[in-house]
Design a protein around this motif. Structure first.
Motif, PDB file in Angstrom:
ATOM      1  N   ASP A  50       0.812  -1.208   0.000  1.00 15.93           N
ATOM      2  CA  ASP A  50       0.000   0.000   0.000  1.00 15.93           C
ATOM      3  C   ASP A  50       0.849   1.264   0.000  1.00 15.93           C
ATOM      4  O   ASP A  50       0.363   2.328   0.356  1.00 15.93           O
ATOM      5  CB  ASP A  50      -0.924   0.002   1.223  1.00 15.93           C
ATOM      6  N   SER A  51       2.102   1.154  -0.378  1.00 17.45           N
ATOM      7  CA  SER A  51       2.996   2.294  -0.279  1.00 17.45           C
ATOM      8  C   SER A  51       3.726   2.509  -1.597  1.00 17.45           C
ATOM      9  O   SER A  51       4.799   1.974  -1.820  1.00 17.45           O
ATOM     10  CB  SER A  51       4.003   2.046   0.845  1.00 17.45           C
ATOM     11  N   VAL A  52       3.120   3.298  -2.465  1.00 15.44           N
ATOM     12  CA  VAL A  52       3.754   3.658  -3.723  1.00 15.44           C
ATOM     13  C   VAL A  52       3.962   5.167  -3.677  1.00 15.44           C
ATOM     14  O   VAL A  52       3.012   5.938  -3.726  1.00 15.44           O
ATOM     15  CB  VAL A  52       2.882   3.262  -4.934  1.00 15.44           C
ATOM     16  N   ASP A  53       5.214   5.584  -3.536  1.00 12.49           N
ATOM     17  CA  ASP A  53       5.540   6.986  -3.376  1.00 12.49           C
ATOM     18  C   ASP A  53       6.208   7.535  -4.615  1.00 12.49           C
ATOM     19  O   ASP A  53       6.953   6.833  -5.297  1.00 12.49           O
ATOM     20  CB  ASP A  53       6.513   7.189  -2.210  1.00 12.49           C
ATOM     21  N   SER A  54       5.978   8.812  -4.862  1.00 14.58           N
ATOM     22  CA  SER A  54       6.787   9.508  -5.852  1.00 14.58           C
ATOM     23  C   SER A  54       8.152   9.736  -5.201  1.00 14.58           C
ATOM     24  O   SER A  54       8.320   9.537  -3.994  1.00 14.58           O
ATOM     25  CB  SER A  54       6.146  10.843  -6.232  1.00 14.58           C
ATOM     26  N   LEU A  55       9.111  10.166  -5.970  1.00 12.46           N
ATOM     27  CA  LEU A  55      10.446  10.393  -5.425  1.00 12.46           C
ATOM     28  C   LEU A  55      10.392  11.478  -4.350  1.00 12.46           C
ATOM     29  O   LEU A  55      11.032  11.350  -3.300  1.00 12.46           O
ATOM     30  CB  LEU A  55      11.412  10.774  -6.553  1.00 12.46           C
TER      31      LEU A  55
END
Length: 100
Positions: A50-55
């Motif tokens: 559940d953790s998709v981050d942008s840079l």
């Protein structure tokens, strides 16, 4: 016999690896009363379900976690997070300035 041992070892490895994201979400052994918990997804340098981050979001998360200091993380864990932060900042610079 060797085949059975090999299959059991493989099964145990797969089970442990698949349990890491679930364990990270539950605090990985930290007591439920603690308001401040470690971010296991950052510590094991993997992306959790559940953790998709942008840079930029990753940089902010790393800065926030490093800010928790030694009250939450060991010195080795902080060093790891700082290394990841430097790497993420360097990647951001390469993307925004073309590496110059």
């Amino acid at each position: 016999m060797k085949g059975i041992v090999r299959k059991l070892g493989f099964l145990a490895t797969v089970t442990i690896i698949s349990a890491l994201p679930v364990a990270a979400e539950t605090g990985m052994g930290m007591s439920g009363g603690d308001n401040v918990q470690k971010d296991q997804c950052l510590l094991v340098a993997q992306t959790c379900r559940d953790s998709v981050d942008s840079l930029q979001q990753r940089i902010e998360r790393l800065e926030r976690e490093i800010g928790k200091g030694t009250s939450v993380y060991t010195k080795e864990e902080l060093n790891s997070l700082e290394f990841q932060l430097r790497d993420a900042i360097q990647n951001m610079e390469v993307l925004t300035r073309g590496g110059a």
